[in-house]
Design a protein around this motif. Structure first.
Motif, PDB file in Angstrom:
ATOM      1  N   ASN A  87       5.839   4.837   6.587  1.00 33.11           N
ATOM      2  CA  ASN A  87       4.999   3.714   7.026  1.00 33.11           C
ATOM      3  C   ASN A  87       4.182   4.030   8.279  1.00 33.11           C
ATOM      4  O   ASN A  87       2.966   3.821   8.295  1.00 33.11           O
ATOM      5  CB  ASN A  87       5.835   2.452   7.230  1.00 33.11           C
ATOM      6  CG  ASN A  87       6.128   1.744   5.921  1.00 33.11           C
ATOM      7  OD1 ASN A  87       5.477   1.984   4.919  1.00 33.11           O
ATOM      8  ND2 ASN A  87       7.125   0.883   5.930  1.00 33.11           N
ATOM      9  N   GLN A 104      -4.727   5.926   8.686  1.00 32.20           N
ATOM     10  CA  GLN A 104      -5.892   5.032   8.629  1.00 32.20           C
ATOM     11  C   GLN A 104      -6.779   5.167   9.866  1.00 32.20           C
ATOM     12  O   GLN A 104      -7.997   5.083   9.783  1.00 32.20           O
ATOM     13  CB  GLN A 104      -5.432   3.590   8.464  1.00 32.20           C
ATOM     14  CG  GLN A 104      -4.845   3.318   7.101  1.00 32.20           C
ATOM     15  CD  GLN A 104      -4.320   1.901   6.950  1.00 32.20           C
ATOM     16  OE1 GLN A 104      -4.401   1.094   7.878  1.00 32.20           O
ATOM     17  NE2 GLN A 104      -3.779   1.603   5.788  1.00 32.20           N
ATOM     18  N   SER A 105      -6.162   5.413  11.010  1.00 34.43           N
ATOM     19  CA  SER A 105      -6.959   5.524  12.239  1.00 34.43           C
ATOM     20  C   SER A 105      -7.237   6.971  12.633  1.00 34.43           C
ATOM     21  O   SER A 105      -8.146   7.240  13.398  1.00 34.43           O
ATOM     22  CB  SER A 105      -6.248   4.807  13.389  1.00 34.43           C
ATOM     23  OG  SER A 105      -4.990   5.427  13.623  1.00 34.43           O
ATOM     24  N   GLU A 161       1.417   6.459   7.400  1.00 38.61           N
ATOM     25  CA  GLU A 161       0.325   5.829   6.651  1.00 38.61           C
ATOM     26  C   GLU A 161      -0.595   5.056   7.586  1.00 38.61           C
ATOM     27  O   GLU A 161      -1.823   5.098   7.438  1.00 38.61           O
ATOM     28  CB  GLU A 161       0.891   4.921   5.558  1.00 38.61           C
ATOM     29  CG  GLU A 161       1.514   5.691   4.408  1.00 38.61           C
ATOM     30  CD  GLU A 161       2.225   4.816   3.408  1.00 38.61           C
ATOM     31  OE1 GLU A 161       2.416   3.605   3.665  1.00 38.61           O
ATOM     32  OE2 GLU A 161       2.606   5.340   2.345  1.00 38.61           O
ATOM     33  N   GLN A 162      -0.018   4.364   8.561  1.00 34.92           N
ATOM     34  CA  GLN A 162      -0.838   3.624   9.524  1.00 34.92           C
ATOM     35  C   GLN A 162      -1.643   4.581  10.401  1.00 34.92           C
ATOM     36  O   GLN A 162      -2.811   4.341  10.689  1.00 34.92           O
ATOM     37  CB  GLN A 162       0.049   2.715  10.378  1.00 34.92           C
ATOM     38  CG  GLN A 162       0.628   1.557   9.589  1.00 34.92           C
ATOM     39  CD  GLN A 162       1.638   0.761  10.386  1.00 34.92           C
ATOM     40  OE1 GLN A 162       1.988   1.101  11.501  1.00 34.92           O
ATOM     41  NE2 GLN A 162       2.132  -0.328   9.779  1.00 34.92           N
ATOM     42  N   ARG A 163      -0.989   5.672  10.821  1.00 32.63           N
ATOM     43  CA  ARG A 163      -1.690   6.659  11.639  1.00 32.63           C
ATOM     44  C   ARG A 163      -2.835   7.294  10.847  1.00 32.63           C
ATOM     45  O   ARG A 163      -3.901   7.566  11.391  1.00 32.63           O
ATOM     46  CB  ARG A 163      -0.725   7.741  12.115  1.00 32.63           C
ATOM     47  CG  ARG A 163      -1.372   8.638  13.150  1.00 32.63           C
ATOM     48  CD  ARG A 163      -0.513   9.745  13.709  1.00 32.63           C
ATOM     49  NE  ARG A 163       0.906   9.564  13.603  1.00 32.63           N
ATOM     50  CZ  ARG A 163       1.767  10.570  13.522  1.00 32.63           C
ATOM     51  NH1 ARG A 163       1.340  11.818  13.519  1.00 32.63           N
ATOM     52  NH2 ARG A 163       3.052  10.351  13.430  1.00 32.63           N
TER      53      ARG A 163
END
Length: 154
Positions: free
Chosen positions: A38, A45-46, A41-43
């Motif tokens: 998780n 995106q940015s 995945e967030q990292r």
């Protein structure tokens, strides 16, 4: 009906307990790996970098590896081998001849009765799919139409 419902609920509970005793809690490892993926995945995106993608890919591979193999190598080989012409023909012959027509308006009956003419093309399409080609959209499309109810047929 109510008695059956209650019996089925009891069976589900018993089978759930049996599964945990026999196989352990099978969701613990996937949950642990999901907690690792998780943040990645967030990292991603940015910060869509090679390092982030590689790290995420490794976690995803670990997630897949923790899943028990249900299909044996032998079964997988038989499911993925290119079907012989006779198998394709037998499957076509076993289909309902009056099933819904494709968008090109041909029913299964057309392909069954004209097998000698269409066989090479049909076999080529299926062999191509089994070799990795994409399934053509025309092969999976169907037409759905509303038919008005008539009280008395004329």
């Amino acid at each position: 009906m109510w008695k059956l419902h209650q019996k089925l609920k009891k069976i589900v509970i018993v089978l759930g307990k049996w599964s945990k005793v026999t196989h352990g809690y099978i969701y613990s490892e996937p949950k642990r790996l999901k907690k690792r993926s998780n943040p990645l995945e967030q990292r991603l995106q940015s910060n869509n970098t090679y390092i982030t993608r590689t790290a995420l890919s490794k976690v995803k591979v670990d997630e897949l590896e923790c899943i028990n193999n249900i299909i044996t190598e032998e079964s997988n080989a038989s499911l993925t081998e290119i079907p012989p012409e006779e198998e394709i023909k037998n499957n076509l012959v076993s289909m309902d001849p009056d099933s819904a027509p494709r968008p090109n308006e041909f029913t299964t009956k057309f392909f069954q009765t004209r097998w000698g003419v269409v066989a090479p093309d049909i076999i080529n399409v299926f062999h191509s799919i089994f070799r990795g080609s994409n399934v053509p959209k025309w092969l999976t499309h169907t037409n759905i139409s509303m038919i008005r109810k008539v009280q008395f047929s004329q």
